[in-house]
Write a protein that holds these residues in place. Structure first.
Motif, PDB file in Angstrom:
ATOM      1  N   ASN A 259       0.852  -1.180   0.000  1.00 11.98           N
ATOM      2  CA  ASN A 259       0.000   0.000   0.000  1.00 11.98           C
ATOM      3  C   ASN A 259       0.898   1.243   0.000  1.00 11.98           C
ATOM      4  OD1 ASN A 259      -1.705   2.075   0.578  1.00 11.98           O
ATOM      5  ND2 ASN A 259      -2.526   1.194   2.469  1.00 11.98           N
TER       6      ASN A 259
ATOM      7  N   LEU B  98       0.568   3.697   2.925  1.00 13.52           N
ATOM      8  CA  LEU B  98       1.130   3.215   4.187  1.00 13.52           C
ATOM      9  C   LEU B  98       2.643   3.393   4.201  1.00 13.52           C
ATOM     10  CD1 LEU B  98       0.361   1.968   6.818  1.00 13.52           C
ATOM     11  CD2 LEU B  98       0.598  -0.277   5.790  1.00 13.52           C
ATOM     12  N   ILE B  99       3.265   3.185   3.018  1.00 19.59           N
ATOM     13  CA  ILE B  99       4.723   3.367   2.938  1.00 19.59           C
ATOM     14  C   ILE B  99       5.077   4.808   3.266  1.00 19.59           C
ATOM     15  CG2 ILE B  99       6.669   3.451   1.324  1.00 19.59           C
ATOM     16  CD1 ILE B  99       5.492   0.983  -0.020  1.00 19.59           C
TER      17      ILE B  99
ATOM     18  N   TRP C  24       3.339   6.975   4.941  1.00 20.14           N
ATOM     19  CA  TRP C  24       3.092   7.272   6.353  1.00 20.14           C
ATOM     20  C   TRP C  24       4.171   6.661   7.254  1.00 20.14           C
ATOM     21  CZ3 TRP C  24       0.823  11.281   7.445  1.00 20.14           C
ATOM     22  CH2 TRP C  24      -0.354  11.702   6.801  1.00 20.14           C
ATOM     23  N   THR C  25       4.626   5.449   6.862  1.00 14.91           N
ATOM     24  CA  THR C  25       5.687   4.824   7.669  1.00 14.91           C
ATOM     25  C   THR C  25       6.945   5.667   7.628  1.00 14.91           C
ATOM     26  OG1 THR C  25       4.780   2.705   6.994  1.00 14.91           O
ATOM     27  CG2 THR C  25       6.919   2.680   8.072  1.00 14.91           C
TER      28      THR C  25
ATOM     29  N   THR D 104       6.323   8.928   9.598  1.00 10.28           N
ATOM     30  CA  THR D 104       6.253   8.677  11.042  1.00 10.28           C
ATOM     31  C   THR D 104       7.633   8.332  11.591  1.00 10.28           C
ATOM     32  OG1 THR D 104       4.093   7.721  10.625  1.00 10.28           O
ATOM     33  CG2 THR D 104       5.035   7.357  12.796  1.00 10.28           C
TER      34      THR D 104
ATOM     35  N   ASP E 211      -4.549  -4.701   6.893  1.00 13.89           N
ATOM     36  CA  ASP E 211      -4.814  -3.294   7.151  1.00 13.89           C
ATOM     37  C   ASP E 211      -6.294  -3.010   6.854  1.00 13.89           C
ATOM     38  OD1 ASP E 211      -4.166  -0.846   7.923  1.00 13.89           O
ATOM     39  OD2 ASP E 211      -2.875  -0.360   6.221  1.00 13.89           O
TER      40      ASP E 211
ATOM     41  N   LEU F 119      -5.552   7.467   5.834  1.00 14.16           N
ATOM     42  CA  LEU F 119      -5.136   6.875   7.104  1.00 14.16           C
ATOM     43  C   LEU F 119      -5.736   5.477   7.202  1.00 14.16           C
ATOM     44  CD1 LEU F 119      -5.620   9.866   9.541  1.00 14.16           C
ATOM     45  CD2 LEU F 119      -3.602   9.184   8.263  1.00 14.16           C
ATOM     46  N   THR F 120      -4.946   4.550   7.709  1.00 19.29           N
ATOM     47  CA  THR F 120      -5.454   3.193   7.894  1.00 19.29           C
ATOM     48  C   THR F 120      -5.193   2.774   9.332  1.00 19.29           C
ATOM     49  OG1 THR F 120      -3.377   2.213   7.254  1.00 19.29           O
ATOM     50  CG2 THR F 120      -4.957   2.595   5.494  1.00 19.29           C
TER      51      THR F 120
ATOM     52  N   HIS G  26      -3.230   0.541  10.472  1.00 22.43           N
ATOM     53  CA  HIS G  26      -1.813   0.415  10.817  1.00 22.43           C
ATOM     54  C   HIS G  26      -1.144   1.769  11.000  1.00 22.43           C
ATOM     55  CE1 HIS G  26      -1.609  -3.965   9.239  1.00 22.43           C
ATOM     56  NE2 HIS G  26      -2.102  -3.865  10.453  1.00 22.43           N
ATOM     57  N   VAL G  27      -1.604   2.771  10.225  1.00 19.28           N
ATOM     58  CA  VAL G  27      -1.063   4.123  10.412  1.00 19.28           C
ATOM     59  C   VAL G  27      -1.405   4.602  11.814  1.00 19.28           C
ATOM     60  CG1 VAL G  27      -1.159   6.509   9.637  1.00 19.28           C
ATOM     61  CG2 VAL G  27      -1.178   4.663   7.962  1.00 19.28           C
TER      62      VAL G  27
ATOM     63  N   MET H  33       0.730   2.935  14.299  1.00 18.58           N
ATOM     64  CA  MET H  33       2.095   3.473  14.251  1.00 18.58           C
ATOM     65  C   MET H  33       2.152   4.789  15.003  1.00 18.58           C
ATOM     66  SD  MET H  33       4.118   2.911  10.756  1.00 18.58           S
ATOM     67  CE  MET H  33       2.861   3.503   9.668  1.00 18.58           C
ATOM     68  N   TRP H  34       1.094   5.583  14.816  1.00 21.86           N
ATOM     69  CA  TRP H  34       1.066   6.877  15.499  1.00 21.86           C
ATOM     70  C   TRP H  34       0.945   6.688  17.010  1.00 21.86           C
ATOM     71  CZ3 TRP H  34      -2.515  10.282  11.918  1.00 21.86           C
ATOM     72  CH2 TRP H  34      -1.784  10.553  10.745  1.00 21.86           C
TER      73      TRP H  34
ATOM     74  N   VAL I  13       5.038  -1.787   5.852  1.00 19.58           N
ATOM     75  CA  VAL I  13       5.733  -1.150   6.979  1.00 19.58           C
ATOM     76  C   VAL I  13       7.123  -1.752   7.139  1.00 19.58           C
ATOM     77  CG1 VAL I  13       5.679  -0.774   9.457  1.00 19.58           C
ATOM     78  CG2 VAL I  13       3.576  -0.621   8.137  1.00 19.58           C
TER      79      VAL I  13
END
Lengths: 179, 282
Positions: A24, A27-28, A30-31, A34, B34, B60-61, B63-64, B67-68, B153
């Protein structure tokens, strides 16, 4: 059985819409975001002070241990020194006592000797004095005897002639002398 | 003792597959994969906002969000810890626990594998260790979800590791010196083209292995637990309960161990690869 389970897992996944191996892009992103922000924040506000504090404390402990070690060694040396000093002082004191005892002994014998000499001298002096006094008394006696003899002679001369009288006189005089 | 009979076991597995075809078993994958919403049933479902930027779906999912959550926990914990050191150098409570892990990463992972100059990479290694650890543990709490059981991730983390390794190597040896150092000394000239390909492939397999290892370990445990619990529902019998529950519990405990172990392994291998890139002579 394992292959069945695997089949089950993957077929289940396909039915559920998407497999675990789907990538996704959102998601990459966001990873990355973050993780990078986390890395920067923690590096700035956490890791640096924490690691500094840790190394500071480690140094402090190391220094304290070294200091304690040094202090212990110093103390041991001090104690050894003290012991040596005390034994030396004791030795010295012993010596002083010995010396003073010797001195006292010497003083005592000296004083004794001196007093003995003095006593002797006093005895000799006294003997001389007695001698002198004796001589003096003897002289005085001699003089007195002479005087008395002269007196008697005088009296005899005055009372002359009478033999009886003379005898009486002499007797009387002798009696007088006796008294 | 029917459960020790291999035929019965395969029959049971067959039955599972058969029933799974009839029934909806997407719930296992639904849990592991996810999602665009936080499933808090029976309290409700939170739908997460969808964001599109430059034609890309960066919604936003689940898993996001987790992670947050890990991000928040780490920032709060470690800033609190840094502050507590300012008051006194003697650690208390949470500080004590985190300190053990920090000192562990420093003295058992970074120092022996990287050696001289390990301080440069320590912030990265600490962050990756605690981030993975927290993400792993968040998957073990109710309603939680393991961000590290998502290949996107873990692959991203591995790619970041890859960059750290390469940049670390280039910083120490220079860009040219680093690539020259990749090829072992004393090999025949005609082997050079092959070695170049092999070594370059080697560079990429390392992070690939990191990504797959973490992803597979964190996914497998959850699937096994769900499969064990799922037997009860799928077989429509309570007979299986005394077997599924202890086994699921056992796997759960194993997962606690694996959460720690995988965070350790990811950090340890990253550190090892950094050490290999920085000190090429070994």
């Amino acid at each position: 059985m394992i292959s069945f389970l695997l089949m089950f897992v993957f077929s289940g996944g396909e039915e559920g819409g998407g497999s675990p191996l789907d990538v996704n892009p959102g998601l990459i992103i966001w990873t990355v975001v973050t993780f990078i922000i986390l890395l920067l924040i923690l590096k700035r506000f956490a890791w640096k002070p924490i690691l500094n504090s840790l190394s500071e404390r480690e140094n402090f402990i190391k220094e304290s241990l070294e200091k304690a070690d040094k202090t212990q060694k110093d103390t041991e040396k001090l104690i050894a020194d003290n012991k040596a000093n005390i034994s030396k002082a004791e030795e010295e004191a012993q010596k002083v006592i010995e010396q003073s005892r010797e001195l006292a002994e010497k003083l005592k014998s000296q004083i004794l000797e001196e007093s003995r000499l003095q006593a002797k001298k006093m005895i000799t002096d006294a003997a001389a004095e007695i001698e002198r006094k004796n001589a003096e008394a003897f002289n005085r006696l001699k003089n007195q005897v002479a005087d008395i003899a002269v007196d008697a002679a005088e009296k005899i001369l005055r009372e002359n002639l009478d033999k009886d009288k003379q005898v009486k006189l002499v007797n009387k005089y002798l009696d007088d002398l006796k008294n | 003792m029917w459960i020790f009979n291999p035929n019965t076991v395969s029959d049971t597995a067959n039955a599972v597959v058969e029933t799974s075809k009839k029934q909806d078993t997407g719930w296992i994958m639904h849990h592991v994969l996810d999602a665009r919403e936080l499933d808090l049933s029976p309290f409700g479902v939170i739908h997460l906002p969808q964001i599109h930027l430059f034609g890309m779906d960066i919604s936003l999912t689940k898993h996001v969000i987790f992670m947050w959550l890990a991000f928040l926990i780490l920032v709060v914990t470690f800033i609190y810890m840094a502050k507590s050191y300012r008051k006194s150098l003697v650690p208390h409570g949470v500080t004590n626990l985190s300190e053990i892990l920090i000192v562990f990463v420093r003295d058992e992972i970074a120092k022996p594998t990287i050696g001289k100059g390990f301080e440069t990479f320590l912030p990265y290694l600490l962050t990756v260790f605690f981030f993975i650890l927290t993400c792993n543990f968040l998957g073990l709490i109710p309603y939680g979800s393991t961000a590290t059981s998502n290949i996107s991730v873990t692959a991203t983390l591995a790619v970041i590791s890859f960059f750290v390794i390469q940049i670390g190597g280039m910083m120490k040896n220079g860009a040219f010196g680093y690539f020259k150092g990749l090829i072992p000394h004393g090999i025949p000239t005609w082997l050079l083209p092959i070695m170049l390909v092999v070594e370059l492939l080697g560079l990429f397999t390392k992070p690939f292995a990191l990504a797959i290892r973490l992803f597979a370990n964190m996914t497998a445990g959850h699937i096994v637990i769900l499969a064990l619990l799922g037997l009860i529902i799928i077989l429509h019998t309570y007979v299986i309960v005394p077997i599924s529950i202890p086994f699921a519990l056992f796997i759960y405990l194993l997962e606690i161990f694996f959460s720690l172990l995988q965070a350790y392994i990811f950090t340890m291998l990253s550190s090892l690869f950094i050490g290999m890139a920085v000190h090429q002579e070994h």
